[in-house]
Design an enzyme around this catalytic site. Structure first.
Site, short mmCIF file in Angstrom:
data_model
loop_
_atom_site.label_atom_id
_atom_site.label_comp_id
_atom_site.label_asym_id
_atom_site.label_seq_id
_atom_site.Cartn_x
_atom_site.Cartn_y
_atom_site.Cartn_z
CD1 TRP A 1 -16.67 -81.39 100.63
CD2 TRP A 1 -18.43 -82.15 101.45
NE1 TRP A 1 -16.49 -82.53 100.88
CE2 TRP A 1 -17.46 -83.13 101.33
CE3 TRP A 1 -19.77 -82.65 101.89
CZ2 TRP A 1 -17.72 -84.51 101.96
CZ3 TRP A 1 -19.96 -83.70 102.58
CH2 TRP A 1 -19.08 -84.71 102.55
CB SER B 1 -9.30 -84.36 105.29
OG SER B 1 -8.68 -83.67 104.26
CE1 TYR C 1 1.19 -77.02 100.22
CE2 TYR C 1 -1.04 -76.29 100.78
CZ TYR C 1 -0.35 -77.28 100.17
OH TYR C 1 -0.78 -78.09 99.22
CB CYS D 1 -16.23 -82.44 111.55
SG CYS D 1 -17.24 -81.15 112.15
CE LYS E 1 -13.48 -91.79 102.29
NZ LYS E 1 -13.06 -90.43 102.90
CD GLU F 1 -13.82 -87.69 109.29
OE1 GLU F 1 -12.86 -87.25 108.42
OE2 GLU F 1 -14.43 -86.85 109.79
P1 NAP Z 1 -11.04 -81.53 102.29
O1 NAP Z 1 -10.74 -82.70 101.31
O2 NAP Z 1 -9.61 -81.57 103.29
O3 NAP Z 1 -11.14 -80.19 101.75
C1 NAP Z 1 -11.48 -78.93 102.76
C2 NAP Z 1 -10.96 -77.76 102.01
O4 NAP Z 1 -9.64 -77.77 101.59
C3 NAP Z 1 -11.52 -77.63 100.60
O5 NAP Z 1 -12.02 -76.44 100.25
C4 NAP Z 1 -10.56 -78.13 99.79
O6 NAP Z 1 -10.65 -77.87 98.12
C5 NAP Z 1 -9.30 -77.44 100.35
N1 NAP Z 1 -8.04 -78.23 99.91
C6 NAP Z 1 -7.74 -79.27 99.32
N2 NAP Z 1 -6.58 -79.72 99.05
C7 NAP Z 1 -5.89 -78.56 99.28
C8 NAP Z 1 -4.50 -78.04 99.63
N3 NAP Z 1 -3.48 -79.11 99.23
N4 NAP Z 1 -4.19 -77.07 99.94
C9 NAP Z 1 -5.38 -76.26 100.61
N5 NAP Z 1 -6.48 -76.39 100.55
C10 NAP Z 1 -6.97 -77.89 100.06
O7 NAP Z 1 -12.03 -81.91 103.32
P2 NAP Z 1 -13.80 -82.27 102.71
O8 NAP Z 1 -13.72 -83.23 102.17
O9 NAP Z 1 -14.13 -80.88 102.05
O10 NAP Z 1 -14.51 -82.14 104.26
C11 NAP Z 1 -14.55 -83.23 104.91
C12 NAP Z 1 -13.51 -83.06 106.15
O11 NAP Z 1 -13.60 -82.16 106.76
C13 NAP Z 1 -13.57 -84.33 107.06
O12 NAP Z 1 -12.56 -84.91 107.51
C14 NAP Z 1 -14.38 -83.62 108.33
O13 NAP Z 1 -14.43 -84.36 109.58
C15 NAP Z 1 -13.81 -82.36 108.36
N6 NAP Z 1 -14.40 -81.42 108.92
C16 NAP Z 1 -14.15 -80.96 110.02
C17 NAP Z 1 -14.97 -80.04 110.91
C18 NAP Z 1 -14.35 -79.50 112.23
O14 NAP Z 1 -15.03 -78.27 112.64
N7 NAP Z 1 -13.38 -80.11 112.94
C19 NAP Z 1 -16.13 -79.37 110.31
C20 NAP Z 1 -16.21 -79.98 109.07
C21 NAP Z 1 -15.69 -80.79 108.69
P3 NAP Z 1 -11.49 -78.48 97.07
O15 NAP Z 1 -12.47 -77.32 96.85
O16 NAP Z 1 -10.72 -78.71 95.93
O17 NAP Z 1 -12.29 -79.70 97.89
#
Ligand code: NAP
Ligand code: MG
Length: 500
Positions: free
Chosen positions: A168, A246, A256, A302, A352, A401
């Site tokens: 998001w 994450s 999976y 990130c 958090k 983080e």
């Molecule tokens: P997240 O909780 O891991 O969610 C990311 C996506 O995964 C969301 O669309 C989420 O759906 C989905 N998801 C959750 N549980 C899942 C499951 N069991 N199976 C498949 N998909 C699932 O992360 P976030 O809170 O949205 O974003 C923050 C994180 O993203 C941070 O750790 C950040 O560092 C990382 N990030 C990394 C980069 C990069 O380029 N390396 C860029 C941006 C962000 P929901 O709609 O239910 O949440």
């Protein structure tokens, strides 16, 4: 058309906004099979402003069928790349026509300052998709050397049906980083946006269809990760999942894949990025960049430079300069063009982040600035930019983080110590380094274990520079650049016997 960064223009655009809230499957806007919806909230005031189709496994089935059918038909996968390019360019032109809407949706949904959405998120989203479309008909396949009685072709082909799961924090831009190369290389995609920020993804799919991307090639399924994301990850007929989010969910996706069809998984994950400041650094340049690294996008980034590892002799002066700059960053309504700092994306995330601030205080870090929830009367989830001094890597705030506006300042005395602190983390996404000594710059840039090292700036580079993480910040994933492009293809060897 871009949005003029004036209050009247922004207010007019908000009142004219027509929200698209349905799923997009097989070229059509549809309700979810269950008919369920979920609320999306504006984090600047805590109010629900749209109800969005909530998909589940049944919608995943429909989308996979449509995507597979489109892929096997060849209507996109076998189209000459130059033709695909024309259609994607048209898609980009339409996004440009809707650029104001694209910017506003992420502002309302995620609480990102409109200034950032207009000047960075929306234009870079379009630029990224154009960049990959442009590359599509420029890349050559290869022929490996053989004797005259054989021909050895090495060709790249699209992967097939590709699931794309995004977070998001940069809703449109993270989507572009994935769909740009996935579409340009001829795949059929199923995009699952983050539940908190689905609106810009839905707009993009509708515009793609209007541009002529065939039915079934670009599907969007809003809904929870635990159902839609899991079903994509477990599906036997999905060839690849590209994920940004994450580390914890990334790990789950690898599971999976291993439990289903060994689909390709590429992961872009979290970070705890160091900013190393040597004693000879230009402190004005450093302060400007270090503030952006730690606090741009409210630290919900990130590549957030959340650990400032700074030589003892310049630490106090640098922190003073940073505090002075941060005082010029207005915290407030993201729709106000002067705002540089909006709310946290949702209430639980704000809680958090506040709990990390409490942990910092309890662990004995020295609070230099911020530390509080503010503007509570708005109903929004605002936290002040917060700096803790005199931290060490063992502290929770410096090790985990936070994904919020909390900076840990860690002093060092020798270069060796600085590198050791920088690398003392399970993450390895991004890093910055500040020094005027070119030898030290090369040496330290090589020593830091991270996918990006930016020197005397905070930057991920332009579209040509790959972005992705070492260690637990990623798994084979690189976004942007030609390396991202290739990720969405399979390599095939065609060995031909030319003997009569
Ligand atoms: P997240 O909780 O891991 O969610 C990311 C996506 O995964 C969301 O669309 C989420 O759906 C989905 N998801 C959750 N549980 C899942 C499951 N069991 N199976 C498949 N998909 C699932 O992360 P976030 O809170 O949205 O974003 C923050 C994180 O993203 C941070 O750790 C950040 O560092 C990382 N990030 C990394 C980069 C990069 O380029 N390396 C860029 C941006 C962000 P929901 O709609 O239910 O949440
Ligand atoms: Mg929202």
């Amino acid at each position: 058309m871009g949005l003029e960064l004036k209050k009247e223009a922004i207010n007019a655009a908000v009142s004219n906004l027509q929200l698209r809230t349905k799923a997009f499957i097989n070229g059509k806007s549809v309700n979810s099979v269950s008919g369920e919806t979920f609320a999306t909230v504006n984090p600047a005031n805590g109010k629900t402003f749209a109800e969005i189709a909530s998909c589940d496994e049944k919608d995943v089935e429909l989308a996979v069928k449509a995507a597979r059918k489109s892929f096997e038909s060849g209507c996109w996968s076998k189209m000459p790349p130059a033709e695909r390019k024309k259609i994607i360019f048209k898609f980009c032109d339409l996004m440009e026509e809707h650029e104001a809407e694209l910017a506003l949706l992420d502002c309302l949904d995620a609480g990102k300052p409109i200034f950032d959405c207009v000047t960075i998120d929306a234009p870079e989203t379009i630029e990224c998709i154009r960049w990959h479309a442009e590359a599509g008909d420029k890349l050559l396949d290869t022929i490996s050397p053989t004797g005259s009685s054989n021909l050895s072709l090495i060709v790249r082909e699209p992967m097939g049906v590709v699931g794309i799961i995004v977070p998001w924090n940069f809703p449109a831009q993270m989507t572009a980083w994935k769909i740009g190369p996935a579409l340009a290389t001829g795949n059929s995609i199923i995009l699952k946006p983050a539940k908190l920020t689905s609106l810009s993804a839905i707009l993009m799919a509708e515009l793609a269809a209007e541009a002529g991307i065939p039915d079934g090639v670009f599907n969007v399924l809003p809904g929870p990760g635990s159902t839609v994301g899991k079903a994509l990850g477990m599906h036997m007929n999905v060839n690849m999942v590209a994920f940004t989010g994450s580390t914890e969910v990334g790990r789950t996706l690898l599971g999976y894949s291993s439990q289903s069809n060994l689909k390709r998984i590429i992961l872009e994950l979290g970070g705890k990025s160091p900013q190393v400041v040597m004693a000879d650094a230009d402190l004005d340049i450093t302060a400007e960049n270090a503030v952006s690294a730690a606090f741009w996008n409210m630290g919900e980034n990130c590549s957030c430079g959340s650990r400032l590892i700074v030589h003892k002799s310049v630490k106090d002066e640098l922190v003073k300069k940073m505090v002075k700059i941060l005082k010029t960053w207005p915290v407030g309504d993201p729709l106000d063009p002067d705002t540089r700092f909006g709310p946290m994306v949702e209430e639980p995330h704000m809680e958090k982040v506040l709990s990390y601030i409490e942990a910092g205080k309890a662990e004995g870090a020295e609070l230099v600035m911020g530390g509080n929830r503010v503007l509570e009367e708005t109903g929004g989830y605002f936290i002040e930019p917060t700096i803790f001094d005199e931290c060490n890597n063992k502290m929770k705030i410096a090790a985990e983080e936070i994904f919020g506006p909390v900076l840990s300042v860690i002093p060092f005395e020798t270069e060796e110590e600085a590198v050791a602190i920088a690398n003392d983390t399970e993450y390895g996404l991004a890093s910055s380094l500040y020094t005027r000594n070119v030898n030290a710059a090369h040496r330290i840039a090589r020593a830091i274990r991270a996918g990006t090292v930016s020197v005397n700036c905070f930057s991920e580079g332009d579209m040509g520079a790959p972005f992705g993480g070492f260690k637990e910040s990623g798994f084979f994933g690189r976004d942007k650049s030609i390396y991202a492009h290739y990720q969405y293809t399979e390599m095939k060897a065609i060995w031909m016997n030319l003997e009569d």
